[in-house]
Design a protein around this motif. Structure first.
Motif, PDB file in Angstrom:
ATOM      1  N   PRO A  51      -9.344   4.585  18.511  1.00 25.83           N
ATOM      2  CA  PRO A  51      -9.461   5.645  19.523  1.00 25.83           C
ATOM      3  C   PRO A  51     -10.906   5.929  19.949  1.00 25.83           C
ATOM      4  O   PRO A  51     -11.147   6.230  21.115  1.00 25.83           O
ATOM      5  CB  PRO A  51      -8.848   6.864  18.829  1.00 25.83           C
ATOM      6  N   PHE A  52     -11.849   5.816  19.013  1.00 28.64           N
ATOM      7  CA  PHE A  52     -13.220   6.180  19.351  1.00 28.64           C
ATOM      8  C   PHE A  52     -14.175   4.986  19.348  1.00 28.64           C
ATOM      9  O   PHE A  52     -15.356   5.111  19.077  1.00 28.64           O
ATOM     10  CB  PHE A  52     -13.693   7.326  18.442  1.00 28.64           C
ATOM     11  N   GLN A  53     -13.613   3.808  19.662  1.00 33.77           N
ATOM     12  CA  GLN A  53     -14.445   2.616  19.882  1.00 33.77           C
ATOM     13  C   GLN A  53     -14.022   2.010  21.208  1.00 33.77           C
ATOM     14  O   GLN A  53     -13.160   1.123  21.256  1.00 33.77           O
ATOM     15  CB  GLN A  53     -14.271   1.626  18.737  1.00 33.77           C
ATOM     16  N   PRO A  54     -14.610   2.526  22.312  1.00 35.96           N
ATOM     17  CA  PRO A  54     -14.177   2.096  23.646  1.00 35.96           C
ATOM     18  C   PRO A  54     -14.244   0.578  23.808  1.00 35.96           C
ATOM     19  O   PRO A  54     -15.213  -0.044  23.382  1.00 35.96           O
ATOM     20  CB  PRO A  54     -15.155   2.806  24.581  1.00 35.96           C
ATOM     21  N   LYS A  55     -13.195   0.020  24.398  1.00 34.02           N
ATOM     22  CA  LYS A  55     -13.168  -1.423  24.652  1.00 34.02           C
ATOM     23  C   LYS A  55     -12.753  -1.684  26.090  1.00 34.02           C
ATOM     24  O   LYS A  55     -11.953  -0.945  26.658  1.00 34.02           O
ATOM     25  CB  LYS A  55     -12.191  -2.099  23.692  1.00 34.02           C
ATOM     26  N   LEU A  56     -13.276  -2.779  26.629  1.00 36.55           N
ATOM     27  CA  LEU A  56     -12.996  -3.146  28.018  1.00 36.55           C
ATOM     28  C   LEU A  56     -11.914  -4.215  28.055  1.00 36.55           C
ATOM     29  O   LEU A  56     -11.932  -5.172  27.269  1.00 36.55           O
ATOM     30  CB  LEU A  56     -14.286  -3.666  28.661  1.00 36.55           C
ATOM     31  N   PHE A  57     -10.958  -4.056  28.950  1.00 32.12           N
ATOM     32  CA  PHE A  57      -9.876  -5.021  29.119  1.00 32.12           C
ATOM     33  C   PHE A  57      -9.778  -5.435  30.590  1.00 32.12           C
ATOM     34  O   PHE A  57     -10.145  -4.667  31.480  1.00 32.12           O
ATOM     35  CB  PHE A  57      -8.540  -4.428  28.652  1.00 32.12           C
ATOM     36  N   THR A  58      -9.229  -6.630  30.818  1.00 30.98           N
ATOM     37  CA  THR A  58      -9.153  -7.162  32.187  1.00 30.98           C
ATOM     38  C   THR A  58      -8.033  -6.535  33.001  1.00 30.98           C
ATOM     39  O   THR A  58      -7.955  -6.725  34.217  1.00 30.98           O
ATOM     40  CB  THR A  58      -8.916  -8.685  32.158  1.00 30.98           C
ATOM     41  N   ASP A  59      -7.157  -5.798  32.337  1.00 38.69           N
ATOM     42  CA  ASP A  59      -6.050  -5.105  33.015  1.00 38.69           C
ATOM     43  C   ASP A  59      -5.425  -4.182  31.965  1.00 38.69           C
ATOM     44  O   ASP A  59      -5.895  -4.135  30.823  1.00 38.69           O
ATOM     45  CB  ASP A  59      -5.017  -6.134  33.525  1.00 38.69           C
ATOM     46  N   ALA A  60      -4.361  -3.494  32.342  1.00 34.01           N
ATOM     47  CA  ALA A  60      -3.629  -2.729  31.337  1.00 34.01           C
ATOM     48  C   ALA A  60      -3.100  -3.697  30.287  1.00 34.01           C
ATOM     49  O   ALA A  60      -2.675  -4.808  30.628  1.00 34.01           O
ATOM     50  CB  ALA A  60      -2.473  -1.975  31.984  1.00 34.01           C
ATOM     51  N   ILE A  61      -3.137  -3.295  29.013  1.00 32.18           N
ATOM     52  CA  ILE A  61      -2.703  -4.192  27.937  1.00 32.18           C
ATOM     53  C   ILE A  61      -1.253  -4.613  28.138  1.00 32.18           C
ATOM     54  O   ILE A  61      -0.892  -5.772  27.948  1.00 32.18           O
ATOM     55  CB  ILE A  61      -2.894  -3.495  26.569  1.00 32.18           C
ATOM     56  N   ASN A  62      -0.425  -3.654  28.547  1.00 36.54           N
ATOM     57  CA  ASN A  62       0.993  -3.995  28.731  1.00 36.54           C
ATOM     58  C   ASN A  62       1.253  -4.799  30.002  1.00 36.54           C
ATOM     59  O   ASN A  62       2.381  -5.187  30.288  1.00 36.54           O
ATOM     60  CB  ASN A  62       1.889  -2.740  28.677  1.00 36.54           C
TER      61      ASN A  62
END
Lengths: 511, 511
Positions: free
Chosen positions: B127-138
């Motif tokens: 929750p408190f380690q922001p991560k970047l994703f290329t889209d919504a995980i789902n």
């Protein structure tokens, strides 16, 4: 003269009904009074043996104890009857062939007890350390030592798991036979004894034992010695049991929990849907509105109706005890109610209440229904009536969770499952000659009314005896009504234990 | 030329609406694109700070971080506004006086987040380690490093608690002001900033802060930057919130659990009683049948009705997403539904279901009701309507468990309690000139329709601003609709974050 005086005093102390009608009954009562010390000593040793059905090692010790009780008293062919399934508690069997007897009675009780939670028992009590009290604990009874001189009072109680349900039954049956023999009397029937070890677990292997030992277990009547006497304090004979089957209903709504502000009253609410569905199953007078629900019922015979009319009313007593001022089925007495099929909600759950409550629309709502059955009902047919009603209320009924396709297709979706097979009701006719003899025998033990119940409200797997042995059954309970069976602080009233011996003996001897 | 090309490319990547109407908006968009690296770097640091309201030490770090963000950008009078109650998270305040400005806007967001259960988060997420994703995980998004060159795509997402709710709001508001100044533009209003630290805990001390700092917090309009944009993907402005109040109902039957065989359908069943009571509260079309339930409602103005008619329908989209094929209130759209008062069952419980189910009659049954309120409703009056309905159904209503005397006197007994005070609805008129300016400002940021919602379905304590400051409020959300706020895997879509900066800036500048 002095000896006589003592006898009458003791007799008064441990039996309820001093003015019994037959000399045989007086003799058995005298035996009970004079041998109370030994009878209770042995009973107490029996109660020290933990008897949970799931513990086969403990159960074997109980079975050995019973075999020893029977062997000591000259009962023959004492043996363990095992199921085909390995590792389950055996039934304990014995028999007595009586010269000249033409009919056979088989006496049933069970030696296993309900699981225990010692933390729930009253302070100072341990489930498997029997203790004597001067009265019921909740009526101010205090703990006293077991008296060295063997003089017991009828209002005293022994507290222990199995004290009433149902080691008291085993004790009463075996000592009834012993009392007859030791008093120089004789049974009028061939006697068989059958003590089960899995009753509280739902008798899952009883059918195996009955089927495997069919010829050994032939009889003219099974006497089931289990349960409490009537709430009025009167002895009772019960001629049947209701059947039972459960249904679990789960109404489905949104796939994920929804914010009640953003979607409330737009998205369907499964709790409201379930409330409406359950509500549709009964009218405001408590009658089940499901089509055909009261069909199929085999009407009571004239004799059964008459007996039912004579059952003492405990309605007002029970309402007071339970803290209720109205009943569900308006205008119906408790006696009448248990002679009808029922639909009862055992449990209901959707979302959360209390501290876990949140402003959501739950995804599903569940209710467990319990359908009691009377003679004539078939558990599958009765279940199907409920399912048909649910369909008529517009539901798509499935036995599994809905798929996305089903969700798209049907507005109202419900899963209906049953966790186990049902049990049909069983009822033995009061008119049978052998039953009439049993009733007459019990009548010789008291001047009070004997309550004759066409059926008990609860369910026992008595249909198994009918199915596998084509046998008739009748239930004759001995325990006090407030014995706390199945719960903490189980107890037997001394007076009830000894009256039980008298009743069982009177049945064995009655001509 | 090449530089221009890159600018347009980047612009296309992180903002939604390339053909904005005003030169100012184009300038702000350009600023956002060129400074994305630094903006997100600071945002990411902010998201590393745990922000649960119940943790005052953690909250102080968040407050310090925000103060530093504001001070760095030349915002004045930066300070913590404390409640009278000691030890609760402070609000963070700052202001900018703009020469020539005659009106003041105050921007609201909150820095606390919902409590977290890390176990529920997707694998690899904390929750408190922001991560970047290329889209919504789902939707198949994969984790990528934060790009060193600061070039972000609009469909990328940052996952962390608070990413959307509501640190994105703080980020957008402060960077909107920064973008205006750094781009050589100017706000048209005096600006104030107010960032709360207890919103997710129900703003229990907000009233203290507002009352204590009344004069500092004077303004012409509060802009509440919180929540998601419309499910259709369009921007929206929300002019009110519904109120809310809960009621917990407990129906009482027998004092002890009863054997369903021995007493079922004679003794009252609290689950059936509750089902019938709840069922009586709605008809089959989903309308509440409680007398006067829909009275008191302040009708929508012509402008509000028109706006409501123009709200894009998401009903079919939501039905598909939720796996439902029918709605509770027949013939009513989601938009219409949230403009009416509701009665919703949050939870319902009696006895047990599942493995704990037993053949019993439970002693009580409980339901938690949630009443959403619209303008004109008073939470106490609305509660009372429900209580009057329960009385009309024949219940004796009490706020405590029944005594033996009450049990003897009344056939139907219910406890009705409310765990907390209710909150009334709030709605700001769309006709006000300053509101018209805000709408016009947001319109300059897109060619698409702006959804104008008279009210949101949920509840925020906006009435506090009205009560303690006599202030008007309007809510302008920026987060993506599928941001998982309040739940695991909370995320903000990069495009929404930068569009948020553009919207806030356009409001600050609009003439």
């Amino acid at each position: 003269m002095k000896k006589y005086f003592i006898f009458f005093l003791l007799s008064f102390l441990i039996v309820e009904s001093v003015s019994a009608q037959s000399p045989e009954v007086i003799t058995i009562k005298k035996y009970g009074t004079e041998n109370a010390g030994n009878i209770i000593k042995e009973f107490s040793e029996f109660l020290y043996l933990p008897n949970v059905a799931a513990d086969p090692v403990g159960q074997q010790k109980n079975a050995d104890f019973i075999m020893n009780m029977m062997t000591k008293r000259g009962i023959q062919k004492v043996q363990l009857l095992r199921a085909n399934t390995v590792g389950v508690p055996p039934a304990v069997y014995g028999e007595v062939n009586v010269p000249g007897a033409t009919k056979t009675l088989i006496f049933y009780a069970h030696y296993d007890g309900q699981p225990v939670n010692p933390a729930q028992w009253a302070k100072g009590l341990e489930p498997f350390q029997p203790k004597l009290f001067t009265d019921a604990i909740n009526k101010g009874g205090t703990n006293i030592p077991f008296p060295a001189d063997g003089s017991y009072k009828s209002e005293w109680r022994i507290y222990a798991r199995g004290a009433s349900d149902d080691k008291a039954g085993i004790n009463a049956i075996i000592n009834a036979y012993d009392a007859i023999i030791k008093s120089g009397l004789a049974p009028n029937y061939n006697l068989k004894f059958f003590f089960e070890g899995e009753e509280e677990a739902g008798s899952p292997h009883l059918h195996e034992i009955l089927e495997k030992h069919q010829s050994l277990l032939q009889s003219d009547l099974w006497i089931i010695c289990d349960g409490p006497i009537h709430q009025s304090g009167k002895k009772q004979i019960i001629f049947g049991v209701r059947g039972d089957v459960n249904l679990e209903l789960t109404v489905y709504a949104s796939k994920r929990p929804l914010h009640s502000g953003h979607y409330g009253n737009w998205a369907p609410n499964p709790a409201m849907m379930l409330a409406k569905l359950l509500s549709s199953m009964k009218d405001d007078t408590g009658r089940v509105t499901i089509k055909g629900f009261y069909d199929d019922v085999t009407p009571l015979s004239l004799l059964e109706k008459k007996s039912l009319d004579e059952v003492p009313s405990v309605d007002e007593q029970m309402k007071k005890e339970l803290g209720i001022s109205a009943v569900e089925m308006k205008g119906v007495t408790l006696s009448e109610a248990i002679n009808q099929p029922t639909l009862n909600i055992n449990g209901m759950q959707s979302g959360n209440v209390g501290k876990m409550a949140s402003n959501q629309i739950p995804t599903y709502a569940t209710a467990v229904l319990d359908l009691r059955l009377v003679l004539g009902n078939d558990w599958k047919r009765q279940q199907q009536k409920v399912i048909n009603h649910i369909k008529a209320e517009g539901y798509y009924v499935s036995e599994t969770e809905p798929t996305d396709e089903e969700r798209e297709k049907y507005a109202k979706i419900i899963k209906v499952v049953s966790n186990s097979d049902g049990v049909n009701a069983q009822r033995t006719s009061m008119d049978l000659p052998i039953i009439q003899k049993v009733i007459a025998a019990v009548k010789t033990t008291t001047q009070n009314q004997i309550v004759l119940q066409p059926t008990m409200g609860g369910t026992l797997p008595l249909f198994l005896f009918e199915k596998y042995l084509k046998a008739k059954t009748v239930t004759i309970p001995i325990a006090n009504h407030d014995n706390n069976q199945h719960a903490e602080n189980e107890n037997i009233r001394i007076g009830n234990l000894f009256e039980g011996i008298v009743m069982m003996a009177s049945i064995m001897m009655f001509k």
